[in-house]
Design a protein around this motif. Structure first.
Motif, PDB file in Angstrom:
ATOM      1  N   VAL A  30       0.929  -1.259   0.039  1.00  0.00           N
ATOM      2  CA  VAL A  30       0.046  -0.189  -0.134  1.00  0.00           C
ATOM      3  C   VAL A  30       0.852   1.217   0.029  1.00  0.00           C
ATOM      4  O   VAL A  30       1.793   1.392   0.994  1.00  0.00           O
ATOM      5  CB  VAL A  30      -0.798  -0.065   1.344  1.00  0.00           C
ATOM      6  CG1 VAL A  30      -1.920   1.204   1.171  1.00  0.00           C
ATOM      7  CG2 VAL A  30      -1.764  -1.294   1.093  1.00  0.00           C
ATOM      8  N   LEU A  37      -1.007  -0.629  10.590  1.00  0.00           N
ATOM      9  CA  LEU A  37      -1.819   0.053   9.502  1.00  0.00           C
ATOM     10  C   LEU A  37      -3.175  -0.027   9.897  1.00  0.00           C
ATOM     11  O   LEU A  37      -3.543  -1.149  10.200  1.00  0.00           O
ATOM     12  CB  LEU A  37      -1.708  -0.700   8.046  1.00  0.00           C
ATOM     13  CG  LEU A  37      -2.456  -0.232   6.963  1.00  0.00           C
ATOM     14  CD1 LEU A  37      -2.113   1.312   6.742  1.00  0.00           C
ATOM     15  CD2 LEU A  37      -2.150  -1.265   5.830  1.00  0.00           C
ATOM     16  N   ILE A  41      -7.136   0.522   8.966  1.00  0.00           N
ATOM     17  CA  ILE A  41      -8.056   0.690   7.919  1.00  0.00           C
ATOM     18  C   ILE A  41      -9.492   0.614   8.357  1.00  0.00           C
ATOM     19  O   ILE A  41      -9.695  -0.483   8.892  1.00  0.00           O
ATOM     20  CB  ILE A  41      -7.765  -0.398   6.654  1.00  0.00           C
ATOM     21  CG1 ILE A  41      -6.216  -0.141   6.469  1.00  0.00           C
ATOM     22  CG2 ILE A  41      -8.640  -0.171   5.514  1.00  0.00           C
ATOM     23  CD1 ILE A  41      -5.927  -1.487   5.409  1.00  0.00           C
ATOM     24  N   ASP A 101     -13.371   1.316   4.315  1.00  0.00           N
ATOM     25  CA  ASP A 101     -12.250   1.872   3.372  1.00  0.00           C
ATOM     26  C   ASP A 101     -11.764   0.657   2.524  1.00  0.00           C
ATOM     27  O   ASP A 101     -10.624   0.755   1.710  1.00  0.00           O
ATOM     28  CB  ASP A 101     -11.234   2.634   4.128  1.00  0.00           C
ATOM     29  CG  ASP A 101     -11.711   3.964   4.597  1.00  0.00           C
ATOM     30  OD1 ASP A 101     -12.548   4.449   4.089  1.00  0.00           O
ATOM     31  OD2 ASP A 101     -11.042   4.415   5.637  1.00  0.00           O
ATOM     32  N   ASN A 122      -3.074  -1.761  -5.044  1.00  0.00           N
ATOM     33  CA  ASN A 122      -3.589  -1.825  -3.680  1.00  0.00           C
ATOM     34  C   ASN A 122      -4.755  -3.036  -3.368  1.00  0.00           C
ATOM     35  O   ASN A 122      -5.247  -2.730  -2.363  1.00  0.00           O
ATOM     36  CB  ASN A 122      -3.873  -0.501  -2.923  1.00  0.00           C
ATOM     37  CG  ASN A 122      -5.009   0.153  -4.022  1.00  0.00           C
ATOM     38  OD1 ASN A 122      -5.115  -0.550  -4.994  1.00  0.00           O
ATOM     39  ND2 ASN A 122      -5.150   1.386  -3.486  1.00  0.00           N
ATOM     40  N   ILE A 125      -7.628  -1.062  -1.208  1.00  0.00           N
ATOM     41  CA  ILE A 125      -7.514  -0.458   0.037  1.00  0.00           C
ATOM     42  C   ILE A 125      -7.368   1.052  -0.560  1.00  0.00           C
ATOM     43  O   ILE A 125      -6.539   1.440  -1.074  1.00  0.00           O
ATOM     44  CB  ILE A 125      -6.308  -0.718   0.630  1.00  0.00           C
ATOM     45  CG1 ILE A 125      -6.474  -2.229   1.021  1.00  0.00           C
ATOM     46  CG2 ILE A 125      -6.032   0.013   1.826  1.00  0.00           C
ATOM     47  CD1 ILE A 125      -4.857  -2.917   1.627  1.00  0.00           C
ATOM     48  N   THR A 127      -6.040   4.420  -0.243  1.00  0.00           N
ATOM     49  CA  THR A 127      -4.918   4.848   0.298  1.00  0.00           C
ATOM     50  C   THR A 127      -4.775   6.281   0.913  1.00  0.00           C
ATOM     51  O   THR A 127      -4.268   6.543   1.859  1.00  0.00           O
ATOM     52  CB  THR A 127      -3.626   4.895  -0.631  1.00  0.00           C
ATOM     53  OG1 THR A 127      -4.007   5.569  -1.763  1.00  0.00           O
ATOM     54  CG2 THR A 127      -3.243   3.425  -1.175  1.00  0.00           C
ATOM     55  N   ILE A 139      -5.912   5.790   4.957  1.00  0.00           N
ATOM     56  CA  ILE A 139      -5.341   4.936   6.065  1.00  0.00           C
ATOM     57  C   ILE A 139      -4.872   5.657   7.221  1.00  0.00           C
ATOM     58  O   ILE A 139      -4.473   6.883   7.004  1.00  0.00           O
ATOM     59  CB  ILE A 139      -4.273   4.004   5.358  1.00  0.00           C
ATOM     60  CG1 ILE A 139      -3.459   4.849   4.677  1.00  0.00           C
ATOM     61  CG2 ILE A 139      -4.814   2.881   4.195  1.00  0.00           C
ATOM     62  CD1 ILE A 139      -1.845   4.155   4.228  1.00  0.00           C
ATOM     63  N   HIS A 140      -4.605   4.819   8.203  1.00  0.00           N
ATOM     64  CA  HIS A 140      -4.133   5.438   9.472  1.00  0.00           C
ATOM     65  C   HIS A 140      -2.968   4.687   9.810  1.00  0.00           C
ATOM     66  O   HIS A 140      -2.975   3.436   9.449  1.00  0.00           O
ATOM     67  CB  HIS A 140      -5.282   5.318  10.509  1.00  0.00           C
ATOM     68  CG  HIS A 140      -6.450   6.190  10.291  1.00  0.00           C
ATOM     69  ND1 HIS A 140      -6.870   7.289  10.662  1.00  0.00           N
ATOM     70  CD2 HIS A 140      -7.652   5.458   9.717  1.00  0.00           C
ATOM     71  CE1 HIS A 140      -7.819   7.579  10.303  1.00  0.00           C
ATOM     72  NE2 HIS A 140      -8.487   6.398   9.744  1.00  0.00           N
TER      73      HIS A 140
END
Ligand SMILES: Nc1ncnc2c1ncn2[C@@H]1O[C@H](COP(=O)(O)OP(=O)(O)OP(=O)(O)O)[C@@H](O)[C@H]1O
Ligand SMILES: [Mg+2]
Lengths: 280, 361
Positions: free
Chosen positions: B263, B280, B282, B286, B298, B345, B347, B350-351
């Motif tokens: 990612v 990561l 998500i 998302d 991704n 995913i 991008t 994302i956290h």
């Protein structure tokens, strides 16, 4: 199959209960019957049927110049009612203080009260008489009334009742609603304590109504005397004038107020006053 | 004017347990603040300190600009709804509501009007003469609410006031309380377990854990920018997915690798994490099954353990590269359990969290 033994058990239970009820009520019955019979009839033996001397006995009790029955009833009523009110109110107040507040000497205070509980009245009687004599309260009703402010047994009962039935959140809710501590006690705590108050009021009333020891020491004038002392006086009066019918009549008169108080207060002895206030 | 300010407040109970170690919180006047956190984290304790029902061990508490540490509850001018109702069991519903008003010497007819108004909103009119004993749990809870509503306090404190209501009534009460807040224009502090309540009602949400404020922000910010793993996991339902991923340098920036997925993440902050593992995060929504998100390298091919069809959307419990995930996809793109599904995913959303400190990167 399993019906029979339970049936027999019920029968036995009823027989036992009937015997117990009989034992309890039989003496009341004799008492009430005897107050309607004359001295001679009573001495002749015992009967299940009432006699015809009720009004004679009644008049001889009421109109005995040496025996101030009416003032005796009045004094007994004053002392017993005041004691019942003071003992329940102040014991509840003390119990509330120890239950709802946290302070340093909480444990010692509790133990101290419990110590007083085990102290018999007779032990402190001499000192007590001494004190009230010095305070000029001898031969008045005050020494019989005021000490009931401190009633450790009643306190303990109230304390236990609070532990089981008074959630402190209610007190907190009242505080938030802007109620002062004293107002909270009177308006929120006391109503929830009603059953406990009623039980203890009955006990305190009866106990003081029957109390002989302290009144005998404190009261000297006839007009100040309470009923138990008058009854004792009547029984120990001279043999020639001794009248059994009169004694029975006086005892009967003496138990009537107790029955009235019991009936009046017992309707407050109901379970579940505190139910529904907080989520369990 | 009644904001609430905690300055280094400490609460230690008599048994020596420190429930709130050091609380600094500034609640503005007229604000609706929601306290959330797991059970036992000190939400009720915090609320009770505002009410004055718990003493403050150390630090300072201000309501408005008045120091409140030593002020008795009855002088703080607050209304509170207790977690366990705390109704006066010997008084009728009507008397329960007027208890405070009588003390404040409110005239009789005004009192009656107020109770009528509250009873109407709460649907309590048929029960005004009943004792709490004869009410259901939900009705009692509404009486507890009503008792607070009829007053005009500077601060409203509510401790899980809707926990015993059914779903429909809860939704209704939620909007009623929000309306009440707008109408009264007073400060509200509201404790709850319920995410929906927190997200929909709060101007700001304070997430607590073990007596420590994790994050105090608007619902949107909490959701979009959680400051650590705890907040990220606590806010949002179903929970955010946490995946251990390795940071790799690429030609354009950095990439997070797990399984076959790479990612892309163009975050300069990742420099110090190169070659290390980060967490990561998500959100389930998302992970996209819609085709327009595919084609950026991704995409993962995940196995569906279990699917929960919710009507318009479906929750897919996935397994990918030995890690569990949940995806929330539109029903018409979803597949059934024991199949594989391609998911892209996003991008942008994302956290990233440090694995050691659990803080957001
Ligand atoms: N009177 C007390 N004495 C000692 N410890 C207490 C007392 N009251 C609460 N605690 C402890 O303080 C901690 C926080 O309690 P609190 O009631 O504030 O939690 P909470 O966040 O409201 O939880 P919940 O969501 O379950 O209501 C708990 O661990 C609890 O055991
Ligand atoms: Mg709580």
């Amino acid at each position: 199959m399993d019906k029979k033994p339970s049936h027999a058990r019920t029968v036995i239970a009823y027989i036992v209960l009937i015997i117990l009820t009989f034992l309890c009520l039989f003496f009341f019955y004799i008492l009430v019957i005897n107050c309607t019979r004359s001295h001679q009839q009573i001495q002749a033996g015992f009967s299940f049927l009432p006699g015809s001397s009720f009004s004679k006995n009644f008049n001889s009790v009421i109109h005995d110049a040496k025996l101030p029955v009416l003032s005796g009833i009045k004094n007994s009523l004053i002392v017993s009612s005041c004691c019942a009110v003071l003992a329940t109110y102040f014991s509840a107040l003390t119990a509330y203080g120890l239950y709802a507040y946290d302070f340093k000497l909480k444990k010692p205070a509790f133990i101290f009260i419990m110590l007083i509980l085990v102290m018999p009245t007779q032990v402190s009687a001499m000192g007590f008489i001494n004190v009230i004599t010095k305070m000029g309260m001898i031969n008045t009703l005050y020494p019989l009334i005021l000490p009931s402010v401190a009633a450790p047994a009643v306190f303990y009962f109230m304390y236990s009742y609070m532990q089981s039935s008074l959630p402190l959140e209610l007190v907190e809710a009242a505080r938030i609603d802007g109620s002062s501590e004293f107002h909270t006690f009177n308006r929120v705590v006391l109503p929830i304590m009603k059953p406990a108050l009623a039980v203890q009021a009955i006990f305190a009333f009866v106990q003081n109504w029957n109390n002989y020891f302290i009144p005998a020491l404190v009261l000297q004038e006839n007009s100040k005397r309470t009923l138990p002392i008058l009854i004792a006086m009547l029984r120990s009066a001279d043999f020639l004038k001794f009248d059994m019918g009169k004694v029975y009549m006086l005892i009967t008169i003496a138990i009537v107020p107790i029955i009235i108080v019991y009936i009046a207060l017992s309707r407050y002895i109901v379970a579940g006053v505190a139910l529904g206030g907080v989520k369990e | 004017m009644a904001g609430i300010t905690f300055k280094n407040v400490v609460k230690t109970y008599d048994n020596g347990v420190t429930v709130v170690p050091d609380l600094n919180l500034e609640i503005k006047d007229k604000e609706f603040v929601v306290l959330v956190g797991p059970s036992g984290c000190g939400k009720s304790t915090t609320l009770r300190m505002i009410a004055g029902l718990e003493s403050i061990t150390d630090g300072e508490l201000y309501i408005g600009d008045k120091l409140m540490n030593a002020v008795a509850p009855k002088n703080r001018n607050i209304a509170m709804v207790f977690q366990n109702y705390a109704l006066y069991p010997h008084l009728s519903v009507y008397k329960n509501m007027t208890f405070a008003l009588e003390l404040a010497k409110v005239p009789k007819d005004e009192m009656k009007k107020k109770v009528q108004w509250a009873a109407e909103i709460l649907g309590l009119e048929p029960y005004l003469d009943r004792k709490p004993k004869a009410l259901s749990g939900g009705q009692r809870q509404r009486v507890a609410l009503g008792r607070a509503m009829v007053r005009d306090p500077e601060v409203f404190l509510l401790d899980e006031p809707l926990s015993n209501l059914d779903a429909k009534l809860r939704t209704e009460m939620r909007s009623q309380i929000s309306k009440l807040h707008k109408r009264l224009g007073t400060t509200f502090v509201y404790v709850t377990h319920d995410q929906t309540e927190a997200m929909t009602m709060g101007d700001r949400i304070c997430v607590m854990k073990d007596g420590i404020v994790q994050q105090f922000d608007t619902p949107q910010n909490l959701y979009d920018h959680p400051c650590n793993l705890f907040v990220a996991g606590f806010i949002g339902s179903p929970q955010m997915n946490f995946i251990d991923a390795k940071v790799k340098k690429t030609s354009t920036g950095y990439a997070l690798c797990f399984g076959d997925a790479e990612v892309a993440a163009d975050r300069p902050e990742l420099a110090s994490y190169e070659g290390k593992t980060v967490v990561l995060g998500i959100r389930p929504e998302d992970l996209h099954a819609e085709p327009q998100f595919f084609g950026k390298g991704n995409v993962i091919d995940a196995y569906i353990d279990l699917d929960e069809m919710m009507g318009s959307e479906s929750y897919l419990y996935l397994e990918y590269a030995g890690q569990k995930m949940i995806a929330r996809v539109p029903a018409r793109y979803a597949k059934r359990a024991e199949e594989n599904i391609q998911l892209a995913i996003d991008t942008e959303t994302i956290h990233l969290f440090d694995k050691e400190t659990e803080k957001a990167i």
